[in-house]
Motif scaffolding. Sequence first.
Motif, PDB file in Angstrom:
ATOM      1  N   GLU A 187      25.009  -4.761  -2.317  1.00  0.00           N
ATOM      2  CA  GLU A 187      25.267  -4.722  -0.882  1.00  0.00           C
ATOM      3  C   GLU A 187      26.204  -5.858  -0.460  1.00  0.00           C
ATOM      4  O   GLU A 187      27.106  -5.660   0.351  1.00  0.00           O
ATOM      5  N   TRP A 188      25.968  -7.028  -1.009  1.00  0.00           N
ATOM      6  CA  TRP A 188      26.819  -8.170  -0.665  1.00  0.00           C
ATOM      7  C   TRP A 188      28.246  -7.949  -1.175  1.00  0.00           C
ATOM      8  O   TRP A 188      29.218  -8.199  -0.459  1.00  0.00           O
ATOM      9  N   GLN A 189      28.357  -7.470  -2.388  1.00  0.00           N
ATOM     10  CA  GLN A 189      29.674  -7.296  -2.995  1.00  0.00           C
ATOM     11  C   GLN A 189      30.512  -6.249  -2.266  1.00  0.00           C
ATOM     12  O   GLN A 189      31.747  -6.344  -2.248  1.00  0.00           O
ATOM     13  N   HIS A 190      29.885  -5.261  -1.653  1.00  0.00           N
ATOM     14  CA  HIS A 190      30.613  -4.162  -1.048  1.00  0.00           C
ATOM     15  C   HIS A 190      30.548  -4.149   0.473  1.00  0.00           C
ATOM     16  O   HIS A 190      30.970  -3.178   1.101  1.00  0.00           O
ATOM     17  N   SER A 191      30.056  -5.215   1.058  1.00  0.00           N
ATOM     18  CA  SER A 191      29.970  -5.267   2.518  1.00  0.00           C
ATOM     19  C   SER A 191      31.264  -5.804   3.116  1.00  0.00           C
ATOM     20  O   SER A 191      31.754  -6.860   2.706  1.00  0.00           O
ATOM     21  N   PRO A 192      31.856  -5.114   4.093  1.00  0.00           N
ATOM     22  CA  PRO A 192      33.032  -5.649   4.768  1.00  0.00           C
ATOM     23  C   PRO A 192      32.756  -6.990   5.430  1.00  0.00           C
ATOM     24  O   PRO A 192      33.667  -7.806   5.577  1.00  0.00           O
ATOM     25  N   ALA A 193      31.503  -7.221   5.822  1.00  0.00           N
ATOM     26  CA  ALA A 193      31.154  -8.478   6.487  1.00  0.00           C
ATOM     27  C   ALA A 193      31.234  -9.671   5.558  1.00  0.00           C
ATOM     28  O   ALA A 193      31.242 -10.805   5.999  1.00  0.00           O
ATOM     29  N   THR A 194      31.291  -9.439   4.247  1.00  0.00           N
ATOM     30  CA  THR A 194      31.341 -10.533   3.274  1.00  0.00           C
ATOM     31  C   THR A 194      32.644 -10.526   2.501  1.00  0.00           C
ATOM     32  O   THR A 194      32.728 -11.064   1.404  1.00  0.00           O
ATOM     33  N   ALA A 195      33.682  -9.948   3.076  1.00  0.00           N
ATOM     34  CA  ALA A 195      34.949  -9.828   2.380  1.00  0.00           C
ATOM     35  C   ALA A 195      35.605 -11.184   2.160  1.00  0.00           C
ATOM     36  O   ALA A 195      36.325 -11.400   1.190  1.00  0.00           O
ATOM     37  N   LEU A 196      35.330 -12.137   3.083  1.00  0.00           N
ATOM     38  CA  LEU A 196      35.908 -13.472   2.948  1.00  0.00           C
ATOM     39  C   LEU A 196      34.935 -14.388   2.229  1.00  0.00           C
ATOM     40  O   LEU A 196      33.728 -14.195   2.285  1.00  0.00           O
TER      41      LEU A 196
END
Length: 255
Positions: free
Chosen positions: A244-253
Motif C-alpha cells: 500500500e505504501w509503495q503504490h500510494s500516490p500520497a507517498t510518491a515523494l
Amino acid sequence: MPGRPAFELPTAGPDPLPWDTALAAVLGYARGRRPLRYRSPIEREGRWVQVPAFGFERFDRRPVPAGPLGDDDVLVAEGLHGRLDPDGWAAVRRALDDVQPAADAAVAHAAGRPFWELPDDELSVLGEPGTLGAALRGLGEPPGPQDRYVVAALHHRRPELVPLVTRTTWLPALPHLREGDSGVAAVVHRELRANAAAFGALEDEVGRLLGHPLTRLRLHDLLLWLVTTLRLPAAVALGRATDEWQHSPATALPA
C-alpha cells in the motif's frame, strides 16, 4: 509532505508528527507481521510463521455484533487486550450489561453526530448533567484492568463516538486537562478539532488503501498509543515496507 499538514498532538509530545509518518505507522499497524515459532502438539519440531504484529485483524476488522452488548463484544475486546481469565470474563460481561442503558442514551444524545463534531459543551462540566463527556467519564477514570475491555467493546460498536482510551493513553492526556474539562475525552476532542484537516486526509487515505475505514477517533488513539509505548518506529518501518505504501500516490515523494 507538500499539501499534507503535520499533526500537532501535545499528548504525543512537543514536536509535530509528519503526516506521512502517521500514514506509515497506521499501515504498519494494519499490515505488519512478526515471526512466531509455532509447534503443534502433534509435531516433533516447530516452524516459523508470520502473525499480525498488532491488533488490526483481531479487533478493528472484526464485524460489529448485532443486538445488545453481549458475549461477542467481550471476545472482540479480548482481540485487542488479550484473553481474560474466567473471573475477569464474567466481570466484563456483567459490566457490559450494566453500561447498556448509558451507552444507548449516549448514542441517542449524540443524534448521529460523530465525536469530533460535538460542541465543546458536551465535553465540559459546565454542560452537565446529561452530556456525552459525563457518560464517558462514568466508564472509569482512570480506566482499570477490566474497564479497558468495556471501553474497547463500546468503541468497536461506535468507533465514531466512543474514544478508545486505556491507562496507557489516559496518562499522557492528564497534564493537558483544562479547568472545566469533563475528563480526558475533552483533550482528545480538542486535538481532533485542532487537527481536523490532517485527520480528515489521513482518514480518507487509510480507508482507501486498506479497504476498511478507521475513524479519526480511532486514528488518534492509535497514534498516541504507538508513540507512548515506543512502538512508533517499528510500525513506521513495517508500514513503509507494505504494498500500500509503495503504490500510494500520497507517498510518491520521499518521507
